[in-house]
Enzyme design. Structure first.
Site, PDB file in Angstrom:
ATOM      1  N   SER A  22      16.127  52.416  65.838  1.00 43.01           N
ATOM      2  CA  SER A  22      16.399  52.771  64.443  1.00 43.01           C
ATOM      3  C   SER A  22      15.164  53.382  63.795  1.00 43.01           C
ATOM      4  O   SER A  22      15.253  54.405  63.093  1.00 43.01           O
ATOM      5  CB  SER A  22      16.836  51.530  63.659  1.00 43.01           C
ATOM      6  OG  SER A  22      18.050  51.009  64.150  1.00 43.01           O
ATOM      7  N   ARG A  45      10.610  50.905  56.734  1.00 47.21           N
ATOM      8  CA  ARG A  45      11.430  49.691  56.719  1.00 47.21           C
ATOM      9  C   ARG A  45      12.311  49.650  55.470  1.00 47.21           C
ATOM     10  O   ARG A  45      13.423  49.116  55.509  1.00 47.21           O
ATOM     11  CB  ARG A  45      10.545  48.445  56.808  1.00 47.21           C
ATOM     12  CG  ARG A  45      11.327  47.190  57.172  1.00 47.21           C
ATOM     13  CD  ARG A  45      10.404  46.039  57.482  1.00 47.21           C
ATOM     14  NE  ARG A  45       9.811  46.120  58.800  1.00 47.21           N
ATOM     15  CZ  ARG A  45      10.325  45.579  59.902  1.00 47.21           C
ATOM     16  NH1 ARG A  45      11.480  44.936  59.840  1.00 47.21           N
ATOM     17  NH2 ARG A  45       9.703  45.675  61.048  1.00 47.21           N
ATOM     18  N   HIS A  48      15.143  51.777  56.428  1.00 45.24           N
ATOM     19  CA  HIS A  48      15.934  51.033  57.402  1.00 45.24           C
ATOM     20  C   HIS A  48      16.835  50.003  56.729  1.00 45.24           C
ATOM     21  O   HIS A  48      17.977  49.782  57.145  1.00 45.24           O
ATOM     22  CB  HIS A  48      14.996  50.350  58.395  1.00 45.24           C
ATOM     23  CG  HIS A  48      15.662  49.537  59.447  1.00 45.24           C
ATOM     24  ND1 HIS A  48      15.763  48.166  59.360  1.00 45.24           N
ATOM     25  CD2 HIS A  48      16.265  49.890  60.608  1.00 45.24           C
ATOM     26  CE1 HIS A  48      16.387  47.707  60.433  1.00 45.24           C
ATOM     27  NE2 HIS A  48      16.708  48.725  61.208  1.00 45.24           N
TER      28      HIS A  48
END
Length: 228
Positions: A22, A45, A48
């Site tokens: 990812s 992040r 994400h």
């Protein structure tokens, strides 16, 4: 030497592979950016956590934010002061325990509710005031993901009451005062901060940012020279 963090990564090889894949997709698809090597893992992040590439650009950093966050985690025993319980629940207990960190939130305390009613303010404001009275803000990481009024109060406590948190994650979501609260924090010079500009934000993003800082701290702990 392995590049896998043993505490702040997914616990299984399959989980690690999915997460790393990812991140690789995000790196590949993200537009060009000017974030530093320490800042980008945090922004990545955030992306994400919500599959939203707009955080590449909306996320802004005080110049000392990443280093302050990593050093504060590595110091051990650091307090995390949250505006809502969701942040405390969302953080990984084993990851916090590795660094001896503890979370606090006071939004539902009876005295906080009573003070908010008496003074006609919000519970979030009174929760930050309670944390300050208890001496918990200084040296702490403050995470605001839900309540703009909490962030405004934190800025006031920094400016007028001498509060000195180690780092403020200013990421409240909303349509009333959210963008303004984050802009106010971004004017602060005396305390490091990370903000998400505009209306977007949320508790999940505070959790994501904290997990990114924990991962950076563990990599530093392992002696990974690639970390900031």
């Amino acid at each position: 030497m392995s590049t896998i963090n043993t505490v702040t990564e997914q616990l299984t090889r399959a989980g690690q592979a999915i997460e790393h894949d990812s991140f690789a997709i995000i790196d590949r698809e993200a537009a060009p950016h000017g974030y530093s090597a320490g800042q980008w893992p945090i922004v990545r992040r955030l992306i994400h956590a919500n599959a939203d590439f707009e955080f590449n650009g909306l996320t802004d950093f005080h110049p000392q934010a990443v280093e302050a966050g990593v050093q504060t985690v590595l110091r051990g025993g650091t307090r995390v002061i949250a505006d809502v319980e969701m942040i405390c629940v969302g953080l990984s207990a084993p990851r916090l325990a590795h660094f001896g960190m503890r979370t606090y939130q006071f939004i539902s305390d009876a005295d906080v509710i009573e003070a908010a009613r008496t003074e006609d303010t919000t519970r979030a404001v009174q929760a930050m005031r309670k944390a300050h009275r208890m001496g918990l803000l200084d040296g702490a990481i403050i995470g605001i993901g839900n309540a703009p009024t909490a962030l405004i109060e934190v800025v006031r406590l920094i400016r007028d009451a001498g509060a000195r948190p180690a780092l403020v994650l200013g990421m409240p979501v909303g349509f009333v005062s959210a963008a303004e609260a984050k802009a106010l924090l971004a004017e602060v010079q005396t305390v490091p901060w990370i903000v998400i500009r505009g209306r977007k934000g949320g508790s999940t993003l505070v959790v994501a940012a904290l997990h990114a800082l924990l991962a950076l701290a563990e990599a530093r702990q392992r002696g990974d020279r690639a970390t900031p």
